[in-house]
Design a protein around this motif. Structure first.
Motif, PDB file in Angstrom:
ATOM      1  N   ASN A  16      -9.556  14.369  20.777  1.00 60.28           N
ATOM      2  CA  ASN A  16      -9.310  13.048  20.194  1.00 60.28           C
ATOM      3  C   ASN A  16      -8.857  12.131  21.330  1.00 60.28           C
ATOM      4  O   ASN A  16      -7.731  12.223  21.808  1.00 60.28           O
ATOM      5  N   TYR A  25      -5.393  10.211  21.229  1.00 58.60           N
ATOM      6  CA  TYR A  25      -4.220  11.061  21.431  1.00 58.60           C
ATOM      7  C   TYR A  25      -4.176  11.566  22.872  1.00 58.60           C
ATOM      8  O   TYR A  25      -3.122  11.568  23.521  1.00 58.60           O
ATOM      9  N   ALA A  78      -7.454  17.910  18.602  1.00 57.93           N
ATOM     10  CA  ALA A  78      -6.387  17.062  19.144  1.00 57.93           C
ATOM     11  C   ALA A  78      -6.658  16.760  20.620  1.00 57.93           C
ATOM     12  O   ALA A  78      -6.504  15.625  21.081  1.00 57.93           O
ATOM     13  N   TYR A 133      -6.652  14.690  13.711  1.00 55.40           N
ATOM     14  CA  TYR A 133      -5.346  14.045  13.597  1.00 55.40           C
ATOM     15  C   TYR A 133      -4.251  14.971  13.058  1.00 55.40           C
ATOM     16  O   TYR A 133      -3.081  14.654  13.159  1.00 55.40           O
ATOM     17  N   ARG A 141       4.416  15.445  15.327  1.00 55.94           N
ATOM     18  CA  ARG A 141       5.308  14.314  15.148  1.00 55.94           C
ATOM     19  C   ARG A 141       6.208  14.496  13.929  1.00 55.94           C
ATOM     20  O   ARG A 141       7.367  14.066  13.933  1.00 55.94           O
ATOM     21  N   VAL A 175      -5.688   5.053  14.746  1.00 59.36           N
ATOM     22  CA  VAL A 175      -5.030   6.219  15.310  1.00 59.36           C
ATOM     23  C   VAL A 175      -3.531   6.023  15.448  1.00 59.36           C
ATOM     24  O   VAL A 175      -2.760   6.382  14.565  1.00 59.36           O
ATOM     25  N   GLU A 176      -3.107   5.398  16.535  1.00 59.51           N
ATOM     26  CA  GLU A 176      -1.681   5.325  16.830  1.00 59.51           C
ATOM     27  C   GLU A 176      -0.933   4.526  15.779  1.00 59.51           C
ATOM     28  O   GLU A 176       0.134   4.916  15.320  1.00 59.51           O
ATOM     29  N   ASN A 226       2.270  10.349  24.238  1.00 63.79           N
ATOM     30  CA  ASN A 226       2.792  11.500  23.498  1.00 63.79           C
ATOM     31  C   ASN A 226       2.040  12.793  23.802  1.00 63.79           C
ATOM     32  O   ASN A 226       2.490  13.875  23.429  1.00 63.79           O
ATOM     33  N   PHE A 227       0.885  12.683  24.461  1.00 64.97           N
ATOM     34  CA  PHE A 227       0.036  13.857  24.634  1.00 64.97           C
ATOM     35  C   PHE A 227       0.620  14.836  25.648  1.00 64.97           C
ATOM     36  O   PHE A 227       1.059  14.447  26.723  1.00 64.97           O
ATOM     37  N   GLU A 238      -1.598  16.451  15.835  1.00 71.50           N
ATOM     38  CA  GLU A 238      -0.629  15.439  16.262  1.00 71.50           C
ATOM     39  C   GLU A 238       0.336  15.109  15.130  1.00 71.50           C
ATOM     40  O   GLU A 238       1.548  14.960  15.352  1.00 71.50           O
ATOM     41  N   SER A 262      -2.705   9.053  25.143  1.00 68.74           N
ATOM     42  CA  SER A 262      -1.426   8.472  24.730  1.00 68.74           C
ATOM     43  C   SER A 262      -0.272   9.074  25.525  1.00 68.74           C
ATOM     44  O   SER A 262      -0.390  10.148  26.122  1.00 68.74           O
TER      45      SER A 262
END
Length: 394
Positions: A252, A255, A249, A202, A209, A373-374, A260-261, A205, A258
């Motif tokens: 994972n 992620y 990452a 994590y 962010r 996670v998110e 955002n990846f 990421e 997602s």
């Protein structure tokens, strides 16, 4: 899992000495169970780590993420003028208000016993905890310095007291809140890596962010965030993010799936690091085949239960349950996703006893801890309540 501590207060802590005592621990565990060695940036531990990697090539070393983020916060305080000015003004208030017993007692009457926090010399994020503690009692301090009780103290007729009054009656409060708002995403990353759990998957990421959030909270004003970004990226690349963090990452699944990846060069370098350093010869070819299969997001892997577990389960648990069709990648993912990023949470459990030296050797353990996670990351980055800072540091 804490195994042992050693009293080395009377020893010369050379790299060779540290290597020898760590080797004794590794051998008692079994080298096949040892994955990573977390250390600080001291030259003796760096030397010991290099020697350990030479002895155990399927182990990797990295710096303590918590310690390195603390150093980043120290550099931000020292090198970003608008951050330093507001923080130093808060320190002037705290030092004066706590310097005299009678004055301090009078202040607490106004603040209803709420305290002003002192900064800690070795926990640089505590500068911002101190600033927050002052901001929390803005109205009370304004009333105090305007009161007859304040004017009645001889202490309050000094130049130092006049300076405190000037700060309290100035725009310090708006500037202080701007500092806290800007630094918050980074301290939330510190909170993440300081936690007692498997956080390796994590960190990458979270740092990505946090960088974006810092810019947004400075209203995209380069004069505000520019130098912070420079310091951030220097520490991130050189001290905080290890290739393993980029690889985890990628591995994972929450992620990875997602919006955002974005697969990047660092992630590919992380996979290359695993291929070169952590695999048996006979595992290398199937590992790369399975990486490419995972990368294509096959339906056989991402079935309905697997998709549900993206939101409910730690990445290690996800691989343990869903990764049977990719056995080599599953084995590797479970091992590295089970790891922490810092030694600090373990030190706190030991009470940080004086004159003892601790370094963390992390094993391939069956960690069932779950990290949302998110939702967890969203909470870190979107929370506007600065009360988080107290919990993040102590």
């Amino acid at each position: 899992m804490f195994i042992k501590s050693l009293d080395v207060s009377r020893e010369r802590k050379t790299g060779i000495y540290l290597k020898e005592i760590i080797v004794s621990v590794i051998e008692s565990i079994g080298q096949e169970h040892v994955i990573q060695f977390i250390t600080n940036n001291g030259s003796n531990f760096t030397s010991a780590g290099d020697m350990l990697i030479g002895l155990y090539p399927q182990m990797y070393k990295m710096r303590c993420a918590s310690h390195e983020i603390q150093l980043l916060l120290k550099d931000i305080y020292e090198e970003v003028n608008w951050v330093k000015v507001a923080t130093d003004e808060a320190r002037i208030i705290v030092m004066f208000m706590t310097q005299y017993t009678v004055l301090h007692a009078a202040m607490k009457e106004f603040t209803k016993d709420r305290q002003l926090r002192q900064p800690c010399a070795t926990r640089f994020a505590s500068n911002f905890l101190m600033l927050q503690s002052v901001l929390d009692v803005e109205n009370e301090l304004r009333l105090f310095v305007a009161s007859s009780k304040w004017r009645g103290f001889d202490y309050c007729k000094t130049e130092s007291a006049k300076r405190v009054t000037e700060i309290v009656q100035s725009d310090f409060w708006a500037r202080g809140r701007e500092v806290i708002k800007t630094i918050e995403p980074l301290v939330q990353v510190l909170r993440l890596v300081d936690s007692d759990g498997s956080t390796a998957g994590y960190l990458y990421e979270a740092m990505t962010r946090a960088k974006v959030a810092i810019k947004e909270r400075c209203n995209s004003e380069a004069s505000k965030y520019g130098r912070i970004w420079e310091l951030f990226e220097n520490h991130r690349v050189n001290n905080i993010i290890h290739p393993i963090h980029a690889a985890t990452a990628f591995l994972n699944p929450a992620y990875f799936c997602s919006q955002n990846f974005r697969e990047d060069r660092e992630m590919k370098d992380g996979i290359n690091f695993i291929h070169k350093n952590l695999l048996l010869i006979e595992e290398k070819h199937p590992f790369m085949r399975e990486v490419q299969l995972y990368r294509s997001r096959p339906a056989i892997l991402f079935i309905a239960t697997a998709k549900t577990m993206l939101q409910t389960s730690h990445a290690r648990i996800w691989w343990d349950y869903n990764g049977d069709d990719l056995p080599v990648l599953k084995k590797c993912a479970i091992r590295i996703l089970s790891q922490p990023c810092s030694a600090s949470s373990y030190l706190e459990k030991l009470g940080e006893l004086p004159d003892f030296e601790y370094e963390e050797i992390h094993m391939d353990e069956d960690d069932n801890s779950t990290l949302t996670v998110e939702g967890y990351m969203d909470d870190l980055m979107d929370n506007d309540d600065i009360a988080w800072l107290d919990d993040a540091l102590f």
